[in-house]
Design a protein around this motif. Structure first.
Motif, mmCIF file in Angstrom:
data_model
loop_
_atom_site.group_PDB
_atom_site.id
_atom_site.type_symbol
_atom_site.label_atom_id
_atom_site.label_comp_id
_atom_site.label_asym_id
_atom_site.label_seq_id
_atom_site.Cartn_x
_atom_site.Cartn_y
_atom_site.Cartn_z
ATOM 1 N N THR A 2 0.839 -1.200 0.000
ATOM 2 C CA THR A 2 0.000 0.000 0.000
ATOM 3 C C THR A 2 0.872 1.248 0.000
ATOM 4 O OG1 THR A 2 -0.148 0.052 2.398
ATOM 5 C CG2 THR A 2 -1.878 -1.150 1.219
ATOM 6 N N PHE A 3 0.309 2.317 -0.484
ATOM 7 C CA PHE A 3 1.012 3.591 -0.570
ATOM 8 C C PHE A 3 0.163 4.667 0.102
ATOM 9 C CE2 PHE A 3 2.486 1.049 -4.102
ATOM 10 C CZ PHE A 3 3.857 1.207 -4.046
ATOM 11 N N PRO A 4 0.129 4.693 1.435
ATOM 12 C CA PRO A 4 -0.730 5.669 2.111
ATOM 13 C C PRO A 4 -0.369 7.111 1.789
ATOM 14 C CG PRO A 4 0.743 4.609 3.688
ATOM 15 C CD PRO A 4 0.890 3.887 2.377
ATOM 16 N N ARG A 5 0.862 7.357 1.438
ATOM 17 C CA ARG A 5 1.263 8.742 1.160
ATOM 18 C C ARG A 5 0.612 9.294 -0.101
ATOM 19 N NH1 ARG A 5 7.504 9.038 3.305
ATOM 20 N NH2 ARG A 5 6.887 9.063 5.497
ATOM 21 N N ILE A 6 0.342 8.447 -1.083
ATOM 22 C CA ILE A 6 -0.286 8.999 -2.287
ATOM 23 C C ILE A 6 -1.717 9.433 -1.989
ATOM 24 C CG2 ILE A 6 1.241 7.797 -3.906
ATOM 25 C CD1 ILE A 6 -1.129 5.964 -4.603
ATOM 26 N N ARG A 7 -2.382 8.735 -1.095
ATOM 27 C CA ARG A 7 -3.727 9.156 -0.705
ATOM 28 C C ARG A 7 -3.664 10.455 0.091
ATOM 29 N NH1 ARG A 7 -8.254 6.119 3.035
ATOM 30 N NH2 ARG A 7 -9.782 7.772 2.828
ATOM 31 N N HIS A 8 -2.743 10.518 1.047
ATOM 32 C CA HIS A 8 -2.615 11.732 1.862
ATOM 33 C C HIS A 8 -2.248 12.937 1.002
ATOM 34 C CE1 HIS A 8 -1.783 8.859 5.403
ATOM 35 N NE2 HIS A 8 -3.061 9.196 5.385
ATOM 36 N N LEU A 9 -1.340 12.767 0.079
ATOM 37 C CA LEU A 9 -0.967 13.877 -0.801
ATOM 38 C C LEU A 9 -2.153 14.320 -1.654
ATOM 39 C CD1 LEU A 9 2.580 12.693 -1.909
ATOM 40 C CD2 LEU A 9 2.053 14.813 -0.683
ATOM 41 N N ARG A 10 -2.885 13.365 -2.183
ATOM 42 C CA ARG A 10 -4.060 13.694 -2.993
ATOM 43 C C ARG A 10 -5.074 14.473 -2.164
ATOM 44 N NH1 ARG A 10 -8.878 11.607 -3.271
ATOM 45 N NH2 ARG A 10 -8.361 9.652 -2.244
ATOM 46 N N GLY A 33 -6.915 1.336 -7.132
ATOM 47 C CA GLY A 33 -6.196 0.112 -6.769
ATOM 48 C C GLY A 33 -4.795 0.383 -6.266
ATOM 49 N N TYR A 34 -4.136 1.386 -6.828
ATOM 50 C CA TYR A 34 -2.809 1.768 -6.341
ATOM 51 C C TYR A 34 -2.903 2.293 -4.909
ATOM 52 C CZ TYR A 34 -1.349 1.801 -11.294
ATOM 53 O OH TYR A 34 -1.068 1.478 -12.596
ATOM 54 N N GLY A 37 -3.804 -0.635 -2.546
ATOM 55 C CA GLY A 37 -2.853 -1.738 -2.566
ATOM 56 C C GLY A 37 -3.329 -3.001 -3.239
ATOM 57 N N THR A 38 -4.393 -2.921 -4.030
ATOM 58 C CA THR A 38 -4.849 -4.115 -4.738
ATOM 59 C C THR A 38 -4.216 -4.246 -6.117
ATOM 60 O OG1 THR A 38 -6.804 -2.952 -5.577
ATOM 61 C CG2 THR A 38 -7.058 -4.199 -3.518
ATOM 62 N N ARG A 39 -3.524 -3.207 -6.556
ATOM 63 C CA ARG A 39 -2.807 -3.239 -7.837
ATOM 64 C C ARG A 39 -1.350 -2.888 -7.590
ATOM 65 N NH1 ARG A 39 -6.004 -3.334 -12.495
ATOM 66 N NH2 ARG A 39 -4.162 -2.771 -13.670
ATOM 67 N N THR A 40 -0.476 -3.533 -8.319
ATOM 68 C CA THR A 40 0.950 -3.225 -8.249
ATOM 69 C C THR A 40 1.214 -1.970 -9.064
ATOM 70 O OG1 THR A 40 1.461 -5.570 -8.054
ATOM 71 C CG2 THR A 40 3.257 -4.103 -8.731
ATOM 72 N N MET A 41 1.923 -1.030 -8.444
ATOM 73 C CA MET A 41 2.208 0.226 -9.122
ATOM 74 C C MET A 41 3.528 0.116 -9.882
ATOM 75 S SD MET A 41 2.421 4.114 -7.643
ATOM 76 C CE MET A 41 1.215 3.743 -6.427
ATOM 77 N N PRO A 42 3.493 0.279 -11.200
ATOM 78 C CA PRO A 42 4.727 0.225 -11.987
ATOM 79 C C PRO A 42 5.622 1.432 -11.684
ATOM 80 C CG PRO A 42 2.773 0.163 -13.419
ATOM 81 C CD PRO A 42 2.310 0.467 -12.043
#
Length: 71
Positions: A2-10, A33-34, A37-42
């Protein structure tokens, strides 16, 4: 992963998932999904997000707490 920072930044920017998805050229479901965390982020998406938020990929990944981009 998971990438909690991308949600917080958004949310800090008051942007919708659709807006961010449009900026990085993916559909909203993919972007969602990114965030959850259900999708892998390239790597290329990580780079686009770092540029969009004016931060570093390391910050998005949680490897540093300094949000400033590298020179």
């Amino acid at each position: 992963m998971t990438f909690p920072r991308i949600r917080h930044l958004r949310e800090d920017h008051d942007w919708s998932q659709q807006y961010v998805a449009d900026q990085i050229l993916v559909n909203r479901r993919t972007y969602s999904g990114y965030e959850i965390g259900t999708r892998t982020m390239p790597p290329e998406i990580l780079m686009k997000l770092a540029l969009l938020y004016h931060t570093s990929v390391d910050y998005l990944l949680g490897l540093t707490n300094n949000p400033a981009p590298y020179r």
